[in-house]
Design a protein around this motif. Sequence first.
Motif, PDB file in Angstrom:
ATOM      1  N   HIS A 103       0.817  -1.221   0.000  1.00 35.02           N
ATOM      2  CA  HIS A 103       0.000   0.000   0.000  1.00 35.02           C
ATOM      3  C   HIS A 103       0.854   1.276   0.000  1.00 35.02           C
ATOM      4  CE1 HIS A 103      -3.069  -2.837   1.423  1.00 35.02           C
ATOM      5  NE2 HIS A 103      -2.225  -3.166   2.395  1.00 35.02           N
ATOM      6  N   MET A 119      -3.872   4.430  -0.327  1.00 32.09           N
ATOM      7  CA  MET A 119      -4.257   3.740  -1.555  1.00 32.09           C
ATOM      8  C   MET A 119      -3.702   2.331  -1.539  1.00 32.09           C
ATOM      9  SD  MET A 119      -3.932   6.725  -4.512  1.00 32.09           S
ATOM     10  CE  MET A 119      -2.945   5.667  -5.489  1.00 32.09           C
ATOM     11  N   SER A 120      -4.453   1.413  -2.112  1.00 32.35           N
ATOM     12  CA  SER A 120      -4.054   0.006  -2.159  1.00 32.35           C
ATOM     13  C   SER A 120      -4.094  -0.492  -3.592  1.00 32.35           C
ATOM     14  CB  SER A 120      -5.007  -0.834  -1.306  1.00 32.35           C
ATOM     15  OG  SER A 120      -4.978  -0.384   0.025  1.00 32.35           O
ATOM     16  N   ARG A 170      -5.449  -2.506  -6.718  1.00 27.61           N
ATOM     17  CA  ARG A 170      -6.841  -2.807  -7.079  1.00 27.61           C
ATOM     18  C   ARG A 170      -6.892  -4.219  -7.660  1.00 27.61           C
ATOM     19  NH1 ARG A 170      -7.613   3.025  -9.987  1.00 27.61           N
ATOM     20  NH2 ARG A 170      -5.629   2.358 -10.879  1.00 27.61           N
ATOM     21  N   GLU A 171      -7.555  -5.093  -6.940  1.00 27.15           N
ATOM     22  CA  GLU A 171      -7.547  -6.513  -7.334  1.00 27.15           C
ATOM     23  C   GLU A 171      -8.061  -6.765  -8.735  1.00 27.15           C
ATOM     24  OE1 GLU A 171      -9.435  -9.081  -4.480  1.00 27.15           O
ATOM     25  OE2 GLU A 171      -8.067  -8.359  -2.909  1.00 27.15           O
ATOM     26  N   ASP A 172      -9.023  -5.941  -9.156  1.00 25.77           N
ATOM     27  CA  ASP A 172      -9.632  -6.177 -10.477  1.00 25.77           C
ATOM     28  C   ASP A 172      -8.889  -5.439 -11.592  1.00 25.77           C
ATOM     29  OD1 ASP A 172     -10.247  -3.679  -9.552  1.00 25.77           O
ATOM     30  OD2 ASP A 172     -12.335  -3.715 -10.227  1.00 25.77           O
ATOM     31  N   SER A 173      -7.777  -4.808 -11.264  1.00 25.17           N
ATOM     32  CA  SER A 173      -7.061  -4.004 -12.260  1.00 25.17           C
ATOM     33  C   SER A 173      -6.131  -4.861 -13.106  1.00 25.17           C
ATOM     34  CB  SER A 173      -6.251  -2.927 -11.535  1.00 25.17           C
ATOM     35  OG  SER A 173      -5.223  -2.447 -12.343  1.00 25.17           O
ATOM     36  N   ASP A 221      -2.363  -2.554 -11.800  1.00 26.97           N
ATOM     37  CA  ASP A 221      -1.851  -2.247 -10.449  1.00 26.97           C
ATOM     38  C   ASP A 221      -2.484  -3.142  -9.377  1.00 26.97           C
ATOM     39  OD1 ASP A 221      -4.346  -1.024 -10.286  1.00 26.97           O
ATOM     40  OD2 ASP A 221      -3.590   0.905  -9.593  1.00 26.97           O
ATOM     41  N   SER A 222      -2.595  -4.415  -9.688  1.00 32.18           N
ATOM     42  CA  SER A 222      -3.285  -5.334  -8.772  1.00 32.18           C
ATOM     43  C   SER A 222      -2.400  -5.879  -7.656  1.00 32.18           C
ATOM     44  CB  SER A 222      -3.881  -6.500  -9.560  1.00 32.18           C
ATOM     45  OG  SER A 222      -2.848  -7.222 -10.195  1.00 32.18           O
ATOM     46  N   ARG A 236      -9.118   8.785  -8.448  1.00 33.72           N
ATOM     47  CA  ARG A 236      -8.068   7.859  -8.856  1.00 33.72           C
ATOM     48  C   ARG A 236      -8.489   7.187 -10.169  1.00 33.72           C
ATOM     49  NH1 ARG A 236      -6.038   2.511  -5.496  1.00 33.72           N
ATOM     50  NH2 ARG A 236      -4.415   1.837  -6.975  1.00 33.72           N
ATOM     51  N   THR A 289      -8.766   4.849 -13.362  1.00 32.24           N
ATOM     52  CA  THR A 289      -8.457   3.416 -13.466  1.00 32.24           C
ATOM     53  C   THR A 289      -7.317   3.158 -14.454  1.00 32.24           C
ATOM     54  OG1 THR A 289     -10.249   3.285 -15.061  1.00 32.24           O
ATOM     55  CG2 THR A 289     -10.724   2.504 -12.848  1.00 32.24           C
TER      56      THR A 289
END
Length: 293
Positions: free
Chosen positions: A154, A173-174, A176-179, A182-183, A230, A232
């Motif tokens: 993070h 900010m962390s 993004r698993e669905d990205s 930047d997952s 932020r 995507t």
Amino acid sequence: MQLIRHPQSPLLYPNPLHRWESVNVFNCAVIEHNGLFHMHYRAQGVDFISRVGYAVSVDGLHWNRLENPVLSPHNGREDYRGVEDPRVTPLDGVFYMCYTAYGANGNYPMIARSQNLITWEDVAPLEKTENKDHVLFPEKIGGRYAIFHRRRPHIWVAYSDDLINWTDHTIIMSPREDSTWDSKSIGANGVPIKTEHGWLLFYHGYGAEHIYRQSVALLDLENPAKVLHRPTEFIMEPTETWEIRGDVPNVIFSCANIVVGDELRFYYAGADRLIGLATAPFADVVEFARHGK
Ligand code: BMA
């Protein structure tokens, strides 16, 4: 929106005449001060230990380098493997350098200070645990120093009265698993830029493919832990041969995002080997950021 590669890029190459910077020159800080551009860059030579070199320029494109590094390992076991990834913040008439001390216990986030950009003295580590990608804000917030840092995966913010004791560590900010990009992990780049719409943070991220890409976010001016926007999408990814192949493949990494006139100058390293420049109209970057979620 994508950043535009400068036609003269790459700007800085390893120097085969200097043992300490003969193999890789990469992640650099750049500031404009007294009408000159000042660069602090990470360099590796035949021993693969990172040191920090200094270069100066009138236009930010053509650089004159010093013969010797301005920062080398100096803390025994704590940084004998190298001093890495400088990020320089001018604040209250002093220059601060956030750098990573790489040693027996991994990476410590160090903070150093200088009056002249050449001689540096350590202030203290932000903490003595694995942490990096730390960068000091260019002004105090609510009367305290503020800093970004990265406890994987993070981006965090923390505050201090004296640059030694840091408190109120907060994740901002962390990944993004669905990205698609930047997952897995993210980290802050250069000194955040104050705009009327918030702090503009440039950050890097990577996902399952381990490609380092770049994007931006806007954070609340008084409370940067509050993410306002932020997007995507990313704004830069490795596409050139020298960004894809080098010491570490598929890396665009940056410790310097500055505004010169109306232009964003995004200094970055390709594949941990060469230093380049990308630009964009600054207003376009802010607009892009503002339209993020
Ligand atoms: C990061 C940092 C950077 C480096 C990048 C890509 O973790 O160590 O210094 O540029 O990896 O190798």
